[in-house]
Design a protein around this motif. Sequence first.
Motif, short mmCIF file in Angstrom:
data_model
loop_
_atom_site.label_atom_id
_atom_site.label_comp_id
_atom_site.label_asym_id
_atom_site.label_seq_id
_atom_site.Cartn_x
_atom_site.Cartn_y
_atom_site.Cartn_z
N LEU B 34 0.84 -1.19 0.00
CA LEU B 34 0.00 0.00 0.00
C LEU B 34 0.88 1.24 0.00
CD1 LEU B 34 -0.90 -2.14 2.52
CD2 LEU B 34 -2.97 -0.78 2.33
N TYR B 36 0.53 5.28 1.33
CA TYR B 36 -0.21 6.25 2.11
C TYR B 36 0.40 7.62 1.89
CZ TYR B 36 -2.89 2.86 4.79
OH TYR B 36 -3.78 1.88 5.17
N LYS B 38 0.59 11.55 3.59
CA LYS B 38 0.40 12.24 4.87
C LYS B 38 0.73 13.72 4.74
CE LYS B 38 1.65 12.24 9.71
NZ LYS B 38 1.77 13.70 9.70
N GLY B 43 -3.51 12.50 9.93
CA GLY B 43 -3.12 11.11 9.88
C GLY B 43 -2.86 10.66 8.45
N PRO B 44 -2.13 9.58 8.27
CA PRO B 44 -1.92 9.04 6.91
C PRO B 44 -3.25 8.65 6.29
CG PRO B 44 -0.42 8.02 8.49
CD PRO B 44 -1.42 8.79 9.29
N PHE B 46 -4.99 6.51 2.98
CA PHE B 46 -4.73 5.49 1.98
C PHE B 46 -4.79 6.08 0.58
CE2 PHE B 46 -4.70 1.54 -0.11
CZ PHE B 46 -5.72 1.52 -1.05
N PHE B 89 4.29 7.24 2.41
CA PHE B 89 4.77 6.03 3.06
C PHE B 89 4.35 4.82 2.24
CE2 PHE B 89 6.30 7.59 7.07
CZ PHE B 89 5.54 8.71 7.35
N LEU B 101 0.67 -4.00 9.24
CA LEU B 101 1.28 -3.21 8.19
C LEU B 101 2.66 -2.79 8.64
CD1 LEU B 101 -1.56 -0.80 7.01
CD2 LEU B 101 -0.64 -2.77 5.80
N PHE B 103 5.73 -0.34 7.75
CA PHE B 103 5.91 0.89 6.99
C PHE B 103 7.37 1.19 6.70
CE2 PHE B 103 1.79 2.97 6.76
CZ PHE B 103 1.05 2.23 7.65
N GLY B 104 7.58 1.87 5.59
CA GLY B 104 8.88 2.44 5.30
C GLY B 104 9.05 3.76 6.05
N GLY B 106 9.31 6.76 4.84
CA GLY B 106 8.63 7.89 4.24
C GLY B 106 9.54 8.68 3.30
#
Lengths: 113, 113
Positions: B34, B36, B38, B43-44, B46, B89, B101, B103-104, B106
Amino acid sequence: EAQVTQNPRYLITVTGKKLTVTCSQNMNHEYMSWYRQDPGLGLRQIYYSMNVEVTDKGDVPEGYKVSRKEKRNFPLILESPSPNQTSLYFCASRATGGAKEAFFGQGTRLTVV
Amino acid sequence: DQQVKQNSPSLSVQEGRISILNCDYTNSMFDYFLWYKKYPAEGPTFLISISSIKDKNEDGRFTVFLNKSAKHLSLHIVPSQPGDSAVYFCAASAYQGAQKLVFGQGTRLTINP
């Protein structure tokens, strides 16, 4: 409107003073989680819950507690906050089944002095 | 151990041009990816996702490409608009197990007029 609501949005507290950040979702999602966002580290999962009374540690659980007594609520508890818990916190919810996106709250910026 | 990596902390693109954001992962169990977006103080949200059974998914100006053999995904935004300026992200999850999930770190995208 589908949403995840966190409170408070901003909080400044002192070391050792217990605090709770609330999170509520209105989408009847089974899965809820807490993340913290820190510069250069992205979003890291603190705790998650796959359903009522089912919680488990994420990647950075030290210093945090959670509870899931109702499906819609998933509070984050810091029993004795320390300055290294100063961060931006996000609550998220998603339906179960891996191929689903998560919905995030607006965030809580916590400063521990 | 950073299972999802975004190696570019920032990217600057001229309005109207293509923005390409990259993401690498190490866990071969990930089967859903996914992106996202931000904005500050939010908030992030989708943006777009892709299942591991596909190599491309398109939604308007946004296209996500997945190269499973290289464990690499990218997000293309064409044409880039000033409102696309945000932190992006990438995230990955596995259908089985904890379904969390990951996450990287960003990538901050700036679209210049």
